[in-house]
Design a protein around this motif. Structure first.
Motif, short mmCIF file in Angstrom:
data_model
loop_
_atom_site.label_atom_id
_atom_site.label_comp_id
_atom_site.label_asym_id
_atom_site.label_seq_id
_atom_site.Cartn_x
_atom_site.Cartn_y
_atom_site.Cartn_z
N ALA A 63 0.83 -1.21 0.00
CA ALA A 63 0.00 0.00 0.00
C ALA A 63 0.86 1.26 0.00
O ALA A 63 0.55 2.24 -0.69
CB ALA A 63 -0.93 -0.01 1.20
N LEU A 64 1.95 1.25 0.75
CA LEU A 64 2.85 2.41 0.78
C LEU A 64 3.53 2.63 -0.58
O LEU A 64 3.68 3.77 -1.03
CB LEU A 64 3.89 2.23 1.88
CG LEU A 64 3.36 2.33 3.32
CD1 LEU A 64 4.42 1.90 4.31
CD2 LEU A 64 2.85 3.73 3.62
N LYS A 65 3.93 1.53 -1.23
CA LYS A 65 4.50 1.65 -2.58
C LYS A 65 3.47 2.24 -3.54
O LYS A 65 3.79 3.08 -4.38
CB LYS A 65 4.95 0.28 -3.09
CG LYS A 65 6.20 -0.26 -2.43
CD LYS A 65 6.56 -1.63 -3.01
CE LYS A 65 7.76 -2.23 -2.31
NZ LYS A 65 8.07 -3.59 -2.83
N TYR A 66 2.24 1.76 -3.43
CA TYR A 66 1.16 2.27 -4.28
C TYR A 66 0.98 3.77 -4.08
O TYR A 66 0.85 4.53 -5.06
CB TYR A 66 -0.13 1.51 -3.97
CG TYR A 66 -1.37 2.14 -4.54
CD1 TYR A 66 -1.68 2.04 -5.90
CD2 TYR A 66 -2.26 2.83 -3.71
CE1 TYR A 66 -2.83 2.62 -6.41
CE2 TYR A 66 -3.42 3.41 -4.22
CZ TYR A 66 -3.69 3.31 -5.57
OH TYR A 66 -4.84 3.87 -6.07
N LEU A 67 0.95 4.21 -2.84
CA LEU A 67 0.77 5.63 -2.57
C LEU A 67 1.92 6.46 -3.14
O LEU A 67 1.69 7.57 -3.64
CB LEU A 67 0.65 5.86 -1.06
CG LEU A 67 -0.67 5.40 -0.42
CD1 LEU A 67 -0.57 5.45 1.10
CD2 LEU A 67 -1.84 6.26 -0.91
N ARG A 68 3.12 5.94 -3.08
CA ARG A 68 4.27 6.68 -3.61
C ARG A 68 4.26 6.74 -5.13
O ARG A 68 4.64 7.75 -5.73
CB ARG A 68 5.58 6.06 -3.11
CG ARG A 68 5.87 6.32 -1.63
CD ARG A 68 7.30 5.96 -1.28
NE ARG A 68 7.54 4.53 -1.37
CZ ARG A 68 7.42 3.69 -0.35
NH1 ARG A 68 7.04 4.15 0.85
NH2 ARG A 68 7.66 2.41 -0.49
N GLU A 69 3.85 5.64 -5.77
CA GLU A 69 3.98 5.53 -7.23
C GLU A 69 2.74 5.99 -7.99
O GLU A 69 2.85 6.46 -9.14
CB GLU A 69 4.28 4.08 -7.61
CG GLU A 69 5.59 3.54 -7.06
CD GLU A 69 5.77 2.05 -7.38
OE1 GLU A 69 5.07 1.54 -8.29
OE2 GLU A 69 6.61 1.40 -6.73
N SER A 70 1.57 5.83 -7.39
CA SER A 70 0.33 5.98 -8.16
C SER A 70 0.06 7.39 -8.71
O SER A 70 -0.51 7.50 -9.81
CB SER A 70 -0.86 5.51 -7.34
OG SER A 70 -0.94 6.18 -6.10
N PRO A 71 0.43 8.48 -8.01
CA PRO A 71 0.15 9.78 -8.63
C PRO A 71 0.82 9.95 -9.99
O PRO A 71 0.19 10.46 -10.93
CB PRO A 71 0.71 10.78 -7.60
CG PRO A 71 0.58 10.06 -6.29
CD PRO A 71 0.91 8.62 -6.62
#
Length: 306
Positions: free
Chosen positions: A91-99
Motif C-alpha cells: 500500500a505504501l508503494k502504491y501511494l508513492r507511485e500511483s500519482p
C-alpha cells in the motif's frame, strides 16, 4: 458557512504537508463535488488499518490532486484500502507511485476505469490477487499504448489465472504483458501460455525448473514481432507448441528461426501452407518436422514459387 468538524480535521491533517490556503482549497473542492464525507470515511478506514498508511495517504493527497485532479480521489483511496488489507508495504508503494502512474493517463475517465479495474482484480478470491493487481497497475500506462482499454481486464485476469497456478510465472507474465500485448491479440494468448508451459522441466532435485518458460516470456514477443505478417503469429505459436509436445528444444529452435524462415517465403499463401504441412509432420516426428520447415524455403525457391 463555517467548516464542519470533518473539514477542519482534514485541513489540519493536510497542513502538516502543505500551507493552510492550499489545504483549505483541497477540502473546499472536495466539499463542492460532494465527496468530502466519502474521503473522510475512507481515511478513517485506513487509520483503523494502519496509522502509517493513513498518514502517507494524507501526505500524498496534494500531489495526487496536482497530477490527477479531484474526481478520482475517492477511487484512488478505495484501492489504497484494498491493498493495505493485504500488505502495508504494498500500500505504501502504491501511494508513492500511483500519482505519477495515473497522472500520465489522459482524462478522469481513463483513470477511473483503471482504478475500478485494478480494484476488481485485487478483490479476487485468490491470495495472490492483490499483489498481482498492484503489479498489473504498474504496467497499465504501457498497456494503454498498445491495447484498447476494454481489453485491460482480460489481460489482468490472464495474469491472475496464471499466478494461481504459479505465482512467479504470473508475476513475470504481468511484467512482460506490454510486450506480449504488442505481439498477440488477447484471444491468442492462451495458446501462447500453453506453449510456455511445455518448457517447464525438472531440475536435479526433481522440482520444476521455470527458466525456459521465463526466458520464453521475455524473448518470444520480439520474435513474433519480427514475422513478416501479423497473421502468422498465432500460426507460428501453434506450430512451435506442436513441436514442443515431443521436444521443447525443437519448439524453441523453430520459434527462434521462424522470422527468417517466413521472410524467405515471399508468398503469404505458401507461408500458411508450409506451416499446415509442417503441423502434419510434427504430429509424427518433431525432428523431421523441423528439418522440413528449414528446407521449405530452398525447395520453394528451386521450384520457382518464392
Amino acid at each position: 458557512m463555517s467548516p464542519s468538524p470533518a473539514e477542519n480535521q482534514l485541513i489540519q491533517d493536510l497542513r502538516a504537508h502543505v500551507d493552510e490556503p492550499r489545504a483549505r482549497e483541497i477540502v473546499t473542492r472536495l466539499s463542492k463535488q460532494g465527496t468530502l464525507s466519502t474521503v473522510v470515511d475512507i481515511l478513517a478506514e485506513l487509520q483503523d488499518c494502519s496509522g502509517k498508511i493513513a498518514r502517507q495517504a494524507v501526505e500524498t493527497i496534494p500531489d495526487y490532486v496536482r497530477r490527477c485532479g479531484m474526481a478520482t480521489l475517492p477511487a484512488w483511496l478505495d484501492l489504497t484500502v484494498c491493498l493495505a488489507q493485504a500488505s502495508g508495504a504494498m500500500a505504501l508503494k502504491y501511494l508513492r507511485e500511483s500519482p505519477l502512474t495515473l497522472g500520465i493517463m489522459e482524462g478522469d475517465d481513463a483513470r477511473q476505469n483503471v482504478l475500478a479495474m485494478i480494484l476488481e482484480l485485487a478483490d479476487g478470491s485468490s491470495e495472490s490477487a492483490p499483489n498481482c493487481a498492484f503489479e498489473y497497475f504498474r504496467k497499465t500506462p504501457e498497456l494503454l499504448l498498445v491495447l484498447p482499454s476494454a481489453d485491460l481486464l482480460k489481460w489482468g485476469e490472464l495474469g491472475l489465472e496464471l499466478a494461481d497456478w504459479d505465482f512467479v510465472l504470473g508475476i513475470e507474465f504481468i511484467k512482460e504483458s506490454p510486450k506480449i500485448a504488442e505481439a498477440l491479440h488477447v484471444e491468442d494468448v492462451r495458446p501462447w501460455i500453453q506453449f510456455s508451459m511445455k518448457l517447464v522441466t525438472d531440475n536435479s532435485l526433481g522440482k520444476p525448473d521455470y527458466v525456459g518458460t521465463l526466458e520464453f516470456f521475455r524473448s518470444s514477443p520480439s520474435l513474433l514481432l519480427d514475422l513478416p505478417d501479423s497473421a502468422l503469429r498465432p500460426q507460428v505459436v501453434s506450430m512451435g507448441s506442436l513441436l514442443a509436445d515431443q521436444s521443447p528444444e525443437h519448439g524453441l529452435l523453430f520459434l527462434a528461426e521462424a522470422p527468417q524462415l517466413m521472410q524467405a517465403i515471399a508468398e503469404p499463401a505458401w507461408r500458411t501452407k508450409v506451416l499446415q504441412y509442417g503441423g502434419l509432420v510434427a504430429e509424427k516426428d518433431s525432428g523431421a518436422a523441423l528439418a522440413y520447415l528449414r528446407r521449405c524455403p530452398d525447395v520453394l525457391r528451386l521450384g520457382g514459387t518464392t
